[in-house]
Design an enzyme around this catalytic site. Structure first.
Site, PDB file in Angstrom:
ATOM      1  N   CYS A  29       0.919  10.841  -0.321  1.00  0.00           N
ATOM      2  CA  CYS A  29      -0.273  10.007  -0.345  1.00  0.00           C
ATOM      3  C   CYS A  29      -1.563  10.712  -0.253  1.00  0.00           C
ATOM      4  O   CYS A  29      -1.752  11.670  -1.250  1.00  0.00           O
ATOM      5  CB  CYS A  29      -0.126   8.657   0.631  1.00  0.00           C
ATOM      6  SG  CYS A  29      -1.310   7.569   0.349  1.00  0.00           S
ATOM      7  N   HIS A  30      -2.335  10.690   0.985  1.00  0.00           N
ATOM      8  CA  HIS A  30      -3.657  11.140   1.023  1.00  0.00           C
ATOM      9  C   HIS A  30      -3.392  12.529   2.011  1.00  0.00           C
ATOM     10  O   HIS A  30      -4.440  13.221   2.255  1.00  0.00           O
ATOM     11  CB  HIS A  30      -4.541  10.251   1.946  1.00  0.00           C
ATOM     12  CG  HIS A  30      -5.234   9.239   1.071  1.00  0.00           C
ATOM     13  ND1 HIS A  30      -4.403   8.249   0.668  1.00  0.00           N
ATOM     14  CD2 HIS A  30      -6.328   9.186   0.297  1.00  0.00           C
ATOM     15  CE1 HIS A  30      -5.226   7.301  -0.248  1.00  0.00           C
ATOM     16  NE2 HIS A  30      -6.545   7.898  -0.313  1.00  0.00           N
TER      17      HIS A  30
END
Length: 186
Positions: A111-112
């Site tokens: 994800c991030h």
């Protein structure tokens, strides 16, 4: 190949991690027989994020200053927006991540969390993926970004979002079983 049952895995996170992105890989690794420690900067339990709000608290096993990359075979970095944003300004967290990379150990980021790989100086020249909103950040750091559920580059495992967790967890287990990636340039 090393036995996953003898592997010791670190998950580095702080408050604001994406709930499933910590819990699902942790549980998959434990189910495969690995010893898994959740590590936070202050050693205090951390609270996740799910959907539009805060979610469950996860028990932390170790304080970051009390561990060393040499204690572990691999590192998992969960995403969410808040967690990696807080960790990428934490010098101790970045040093911990770099130590895994320099030791040619497996690192998984979803994800991030690739923000942490960027900040640690790992992204350049690597094949990676991430959450779509940080695609430009990953590309600007010199990585080869691909829109795929899991991308592996010599022990670096990245995925886009919670939908990719089954593939992410499976690939992490496979890469950890392969052991150190000696051919990788640090």
């Amino acid at each position: 190949m090393p036995d996953i049952k003898s592997a010791k895995i670190a998950i580095l996170a702080t408050n604001g991690f994406e709930q499933s992105e910590l819990e699902q890989p942790r549980d998959a690794l434990r189910d495969a027989g690995a010893e898994v420690h959740v590590i936070s900067p202050d050693g205090e339990d951390i609270r996740g994020w799910e959907g539009p709000d805060w979610c469950r608290t996860v028990e932390v096993d170790r304080k970051l200053s009390d561990v060393n990359a040499t204690d572990y075979d691999a590192l998992v970095l969960p995403g969410g927006q808040i967690n990696p944003d807080l960790l990428r300004v934490n010098d101790e967290a970045l040093s911990f991540i770099r130590a895994f990379w320099q030791a040619k150990k497996v690192i998984g980021a979803i994800c991030h969390a690739p923000w942490l790989l960027i900040e640690a100086g790992i992204a350049e020249g690597r094949d990676m993926t991430s959450y779509h909103s940080i695609k430009t950040d990953v590309k600007n750091a010199g990585a080869n970004w691909t829109d795929a559920e899991v991308v592996t580059d010599n022990g670096l495992v990245t995925s886009r979002n919670p939908d990719d967790l089954p593939a992410f967890s499976k690939k992490l287990i496979e890469e950890i079983a392969e052991g150190r990636h000696e051919s990788r340039a640090a």
